[in-house]
Scaffold this motif. Structure first.
Motif, PDB file in Angstrom:
ATOM      1  N   GLN A 133       0.794  -1.226   0.000  1.00 45.28           N
ATOM      2  CA  GLN A 133       0.000   0.000   0.000  1.00 45.28           C
ATOM      3  C   GLN A 133       0.829   1.280   0.000  1.00 45.28           C
ATOM      4  OE1 GLN A 133      -3.003  -0.061   3.060  1.00 45.28           O
ATOM      5  NE2 GLN A 133      -3.773  -2.077   2.484  1.00 45.28           N
ATOM      6  N   TYR A 134       2.065   1.196   0.480  1.00 42.61           N
ATOM      7  CA  TYR A 134       2.919   2.385   0.550  1.00 42.61           C
ATOM      8  C   TYR A 134       4.308   2.049  -0.007  1.00 42.61           C
ATOM      9  CZ  TYR A 134      -0.798   3.598   3.827  1.00 42.61           C
ATOM     10  OH  TYR A 134      -2.019   3.836   4.406  1.00 42.61           O
ATOM     11  N   PRO A 135       4.400   1.720  -1.304  1.00 44.33           N
ATOM     12  CA  PRO A 135       5.682   1.263  -1.859  1.00 44.33           C
ATOM     13  C   PRO A 135       6.784   2.307  -1.816  1.00 44.33           C
ATOM     14  CG  PRO A 135       4.052   1.647  -3.595  1.00 44.33           C
ATOM     15  CD  PRO A 135       3.321   1.720  -2.306  1.00 44.33           C
ATOM     16  N   GLU A 136       6.425   3.584  -1.617  1.00 41.88           N
ATOM     17  CA  GLU A 136       7.451   4.624  -1.554  1.00 41.88           C
ATOM     18  C   GLU A 136       8.093   4.713  -0.163  1.00 41.88           C
ATOM     19  OE1 GLU A 136       3.716   6.410  -0.024  1.00 41.88           O
ATOM     20  OE2 GLU A 136       4.266   5.072  -1.660  1.00 41.88           O
ATOM     21  N   VAL A 137       7.526   4.019   0.835  1.00 43.24           N
ATOM     22  CA  VAL A 137       8.059   4.033   2.192  1.00 43.24           C
ATOM     23  C   VAL A 137       9.153   2.959   2.327  1.00 43.24           C
ATOM     24  CG1 VAL A 137       7.539   3.680   4.641  1.00 43.24           C
ATOM     25  CG2 VAL A 137       5.921   4.918   3.178  1.00 43.24           C
ATOM     26  N   HIS A 138      10.317   3.332   2.845  1.00 39.18           N
ATOM     27  CA  HIS A 138      11.409   2.391   3.087  1.00 39.18           C
ATOM     28  C   HIS A 138      11.366   1.946   4.549  1.00 39.18           C
ATOM     29  CE1 HIS A 138      13.342   3.433  -0.780  1.00 39.18           C
ATOM     30  NE2 HIS A 138      12.835   4.635  -0.535  1.00 39.18           N
ATOM     31  N   PHE A 139      11.815   0.715   4.799  1.00 37.25           N
ATOM     32  CA  PHE A 139      11.789   0.266   6.188  1.00 37.25           C
ATOM     33  C   PHE A 139      12.978  -0.648   6.489  1.00 37.25           C
ATOM     34  CE2 PHE A 139       8.992  -2.381   3.617  1.00 37.25           C
ATOM     35  CZ  PHE A 139       9.371  -3.677   3.928  1.00 37.25           C
ATOM     36  N   LEU A 140      13.386  -0.597   7.768  1.00 33.71           N
ATOM     37  CA  LEU A 140      14.393  -1.520   8.268  1.00 33.71           C
ATOM     38  C   LEU A 140      13.830  -2.157   9.528  1.00 33.71           C
ATOM     39  CD1 LEU A 140      16.252  -0.323  10.910  1.00 33.71           C
ATOM     40  CD2 LEU A 140      16.745   1.375   9.167  1.00 33.71           C
ATOM     41  N   VAL A 141      14.311  -3.355   9.837  1.00 44.99           N
ATOM     42  CA  VAL A 141      13.696  -4.115  10.923  1.00 44.99           C
ATOM     43  C   VAL A 141      14.656  -4.300  12.083  1.00 44.99           C
ATOM     44  CG1 VAL A 141      12.147  -5.327   9.346  1.00 44.99           C
ATOM     45  CG2 VAL A 141      14.362  -6.331   9.889  1.00 44.99           C
TER      46      VAL A 141
ATOM     47  N   LEU B 107      18.685  -4.601  12.004  1.00 46.47           N
ATOM     48  CA  LEU B 107      19.559  -4.254  13.127  1.00 46.47           C
ATOM     49  C   LEU B 107      19.281  -5.230  14.263  1.00 46.47           C
ATOM     50  CD1 LEU B 107      18.996  -0.394  13.109  1.00 46.47           C
ATOM     51  CD2 LEU B 107      21.075  -1.578  12.378  1.00 46.47           C
ATOM     52  N   LEU B 108      20.353  -5.813  14.825  1.00 47.37           N
ATOM     53  CA  LEU B 108      20.197  -6.703  15.971  1.00 47.37           C
ATOM     54  C   LEU B 108      20.080  -5.866  17.245  1.00 47.37           C
ATOM     55  CD1 LEU B 108      22.810  -9.469  15.111  1.00 47.37           C
ATOM     56  CD2 LEU B 108      20.335  -9.765  15.268  1.00 47.37           C
ATOM     57  N   LYS B 109      18.997  -6.045  17.964  1.00 48.08           N
ATOM     58  CA  LYS B 109      18.787  -5.263  19.198  1.00 48.08           C
ATOM     59  C   LYS B 109      19.934  -5.419  20.213  1.00 48.08           C
ATOM     60  CE  LYS B 109      13.708  -5.209  19.234  1.00 48.08           C
ATOM     61  NZ  LYS B 109      12.520  -5.625  19.988  1.00 48.08           N
TER      62      LYS B 109
ATOM     63  N   LEU C  51      22.932  -3.302  19.003  1.00 51.79           N
ATOM     64  CA  LEU C  51      22.633  -2.011  18.380  1.00 51.79           C
ATOM     65  C   LEU C  51      23.451  -0.888  19.027  1.00 51.79           C
ATOM     66  CD1 LEU C  51      20.873  -0.405  16.391  1.00 51.79           C
ATOM     67  CD2 LEU C  51      19.125  -0.252  18.185  1.00 51.79           C
ATOM     68  N   THR C  52      24.106  -0.078  18.195  1.00 52.36           N
ATOM     69  CA  THR C  52      24.884   1.065  18.683  1.00 52.36           C
ATOM     70  C   THR C  52      24.500   2.294  17.880  1.00 52.36           C
ATOM     71  OG1 THR C  52      26.688   0.727  17.089  1.00 52.36           O
ATOM     72  CG2 THR C  52      26.836  -0.454  19.203  1.00 52.36           C
ATOM     73  N   PRO C  53      24.800   3.490  18.406  1.00 50.72           N
ATOM     74  CA  PRO C  53      24.526   4.702  17.627  1.00 50.72           C
ATOM     75  C   PRO C  53      25.198   4.675  16.247  1.00 50.72           C
ATOM     76  CG  PRO C  53      25.001   5.278  19.892  1.00 50.72           C
ATOM     77  CD  PRO C  53      25.279   3.821  19.771  1.00 50.72           C
ATOM     78  N   ALA C  54      26.421   4.157  16.181  1.00 53.87           N
ATOM     79  CA  ALA C  54      27.151   4.127  14.903  1.00 53.87           C
ATOM     80  C   ALA C  54      26.470   3.215  13.894  1.00 53.87           C
ATOM     81  CB  ALA C  54      28.590   3.677  15.131  1.00 53.87           C
ATOM     82  N   SER C  55      26.039   1.989  14.354  1.00 57.29           N
ATOM     83  CA  SER C  55      25.398   1.054  13.420  1.00 57.29           C
ATOM     84  C   SER C  55      24.036   1.587  12.961  1.00 57.29           C
ATOM     85  CB  SER C  55      25.239  -0.321  14.059  1.00 57.29           C
ATOM     86  OG  SER C  55      24.408  -0.265  15.203  1.00 57.29           O
ATOM     87  N   LEU C  56      23.291   2.218  13.879  1.00 61.48           N
ATOM     88  CA  LEU C  56      22.008   2.804  13.508  1.00 61.48           C
ATOM     89  C   LEU C  56      22.209   3.915  12.485  1.00 61.48           C
ATOM     90  CD1 LEU C  56      18.967   3.230  13.793  1.00 61.48           C
ATOM     91  CD2 LEU C  56      19.429   4.648  15.815  1.00 61.48           C
ATOM     92  N   LEU C  57      23.170   4.797  12.738  1.00 59.91           N
ATOM     93  CA  LEU C  57      23.402   5.922  11.844  1.00 59.91           C
ATOM     94  C   LEU C  57      23.900   5.450  10.476  1.00 59.91           C
ATOM     95  CD1 LEU C  57      23.263   8.949  11.571  1.00 59.91           C
ATOM     96  CD2 LEU C  57      25.587   9.097  12.511  1.00 59.91           C
ATOM     97  N   ALA C  58      24.796   4.433  10.466  1.00 63.04           N
ATOM     98  CA  ALA C  58      25.306   3.918   9.195  1.00 63.04           C
ATOM     99  C   ALA C  58      24.179   3.333   8.345  1.00 63.04           C
ATOM    100  CB  ALA C  58      26.384   2.860   9.459  1.00 63.04           C
ATOM    101  N   THR C  59      23.278   2.598   8.989  1.00 63.10           N
ATOM    102  CA  THR C  59      22.149   1.996   8.262  1.00 63.10           C
ATOM    103  C   THR C  59      21.208   3.067   7.733  1.00 63.10           C
ATOM    104  OG1 THR C  59      22.293   0.048   9.685  1.00 63.10           O
ATOM    105  CG2 THR C  59      20.271   0.332   8.427  1.00 63.10           C
TER     106      THR C  59
END
Length: 507
Positions: free
Chosen positions: A76-84, A106-108, A111-119
């Motif tokens: 329904q929203y193909p323009e929306v990107h998502f990560l899990v 991302l593995l909970k 998870l670090t600020p650097a890995s979140l920001l890189a993704t």
């Protein structure tokens, strides 16, 4: 100032959501948090309301889990990107989310600020690239839309967009109509996915003010892209079950585009009616419409006025059996069905005012025939409606079959000397050929032709014994203009010639 990409956080644990909100400085990193949701159902409401660029979602949640959520987002929203977000034991869920279009996970526990920001930066780059491509395409696509709508446009710019060498340059036009779709964005997402599935292709989507849509496809010589195209359309039909496309035959120069478009649009009109299970049809497979057989209204109305409703139904069956096997314009076919059944059922209402069933059948049929989408369903609707009418009608208007048989036998006795046929008999008694053939076979225990032959040969035996007519005169008198044919069937029936029969039986 650069545009900030917007983000929605989805997790059923408030501590996880709070941790994500404070893990990085969102706006300094180029992102803006729009909000958060505690489950998939709440997330869908927020997505519809806020239209985020990115959704970060947990996989295991109550009500609607992350897998269901990513499935719906993709549809329904193909323009929306998502990560899990996942745990170590969520491999199956992660795998399924990638099938649904997740860009990363991302593995909970790690998870670090650097890995979140890189993704997020990786997703941001993809969004920026796509927006840039769209921006670059926009004026060329607008020129294509205007050209197909009938305006004059400079084709050099359009031709230059397709940069294949001249000797390998081919075009095809993929055509559809937006009336087949619930959500146009899903259509254009599928077309975009097809374009990106093969780097040797170049394609430009179009959409006119007349609801025409599709792709202008540029491809190398002898390149077969049908497998990829069918695959993208098959995925689209999971959510757009009525989607229907036609694909033109290849053409070689851009100045052929408008004639190809107009031809394909006209040939595609109503063609989905014939293809309930095929979503993509090649131009060579489209049915050319033919002039329809004319319904014999005079005979039909005569049967209704004579209260011979079963005959009227038989005439309807014969007509539509022929029409369904022909390539008749679906609009005309449905209009004819509506008109003919309206006449029949209105006459039945008039004749049987205490039978409310006929009014119900009429209202139901007229509603359903106007909206039926496929020939297969149209045929089923006719068959079930006719059967229901017959079941209601038979006890109300029984046919006096014995009187009918006597009348037919009398007519044959009076006319056997002529070139009598079952078709003539059917016209005389206002019955269909098929019905009368079955009726006589059941009642006489033989076919009409055998019954007529027996009458003629019995009369011939009588004339051979009791008259002085020669064989030619007798043959003519019993309906056979060819004496050789008469002698042949006489011998086959009685194991002797007419002359021998005369000699053996005359006094």
């Amino acid at each position: 100032m650069a545009t900030l990409h917007t983000v929605l956080l989805v997790d059923d644990e408030a501590t996880i959501r709070d941790g994500l909100k404070h893990m990085i400085r969102w706006e300094q990193a180029g992102f803006r948090l729009l909000g958060e949701a505690a489950n998939g159902q709440e997330a869908l409401t927020k997505i519809k309301e806020l239209q985020p660029n990115i959704v970060i979602t947990d996989l295991k949640m109550p009500q609607i889990d992350g897998i269901q959520l990513t499935t719906i987002i993709q549809q329904q929203y193909p323009e929306v990107h998502f990560l899990v977000l996942s745990s170590y034991d969520d491999f199956h869920y992660v795998s399924q989310s990638f099938k649904n279009g997740a860009l990363d996970y991302l593995l909970k526990p790690t998870l670090t600020p650097a890995s979140l920001l890189a993704t997020l930066d990786k997703i941001s780059s993809k969004i920026t690239h796509q927006q840039g491509s769209v921006s670059e395409q926009a004026p060329i696509q607008e020129a294509l839309n205007r050209y197909l709508a009938g305006y004059e446009e400079d084709l050099d710019t359009l031709d230059a967009y397709f940069t294949r060498p001249h000797d390998t340059h081919n075009y095809c036009l993929l055509y559809t109509n937006l009336s087949y779709f619930h959500a146009n964005q899903q259509l254009f997402h599928a077309l975009k996915e097809f374009t990106e599935s093969d780097r040797s292709l170049q394609a430009l989507p179009f959409r006119t003010s007349n609801h025409d849509a599709g792709l202008l496809i540029g491809f190398p010589e002898n390149h077969d892209f049908l497998v990829q195209l069918r695959g993208c359309i098959a995925k689209l039909t999971y959510t757009e079950s009525e989607a229907f496309f036609s694909l033109s035959t290849p053409f070689h120069t851009i100045d052929q585009l408008r004639p190809v478009f107009l031809r394909l649009k006209e040939k595609s009109r109503g063609q989905h009616f014939f293809y309930k299970r095929q979503r993509l049809v090649l131009e060579t497979e489209l049915f050319p419409y033919i002039a329809s057989e004319r319904f014999d209204t005079k005979k039909f109305l005569r049967a209704l006025l004579d209260n011979n409703f079963l005959l009227g139904i038989t005439r309807i069956e014969e007509y539509f059996n022929e029409m369904i096997l022909s390539n008749v314009d679906p609009v005309f076919l449905k209009q004819q069905a509506g008109s003919i059944f309206y006449t029949l059922l209105s006459r039945l209402e008039e004749e049987f005012p205490n039978e409310a069933t006929f009014s119900r059948i009429k209202n139901t049929f007229l509603r359903e025939v106007a909206t039926v989408r496929y020939l297969e369903d149209f045929s089923d609707l006719l068959l079930t409606t006719i059967e229901e009418i017959r079941q209601q009608l038979t006890p109300l208007s029984p046919l006096d079959e014995d009187d009918l048989l006597v009348a037919i036998q009398r007519f044959i006795q009076d006319n056997y000397t002529k070139s009598l046929s079952l078709s003539e008999l059917a016209d005389t008694f206002h019955f269909s050929y098929t019905y009368l053939s079955a009726f006589l076979s059941a009642k006489l225990k033989m076919s009409f032709s055998d019954y007529l032959k027996n009458i003629r040969l019995d009369k011939a035996k009588e004339l051979l014994v009791q008259s002085d007519f020669n064989l030619s005169e007798i043959s003519e008198a019993v309906g056979y203009s060819d004496i050789s044919y008469f002698s042949r069937i006489f011998k086959k029936e009685f194991q002797m010639t007419p002359s021998k029969y005369r000699r053996m039986n005359q006094l």
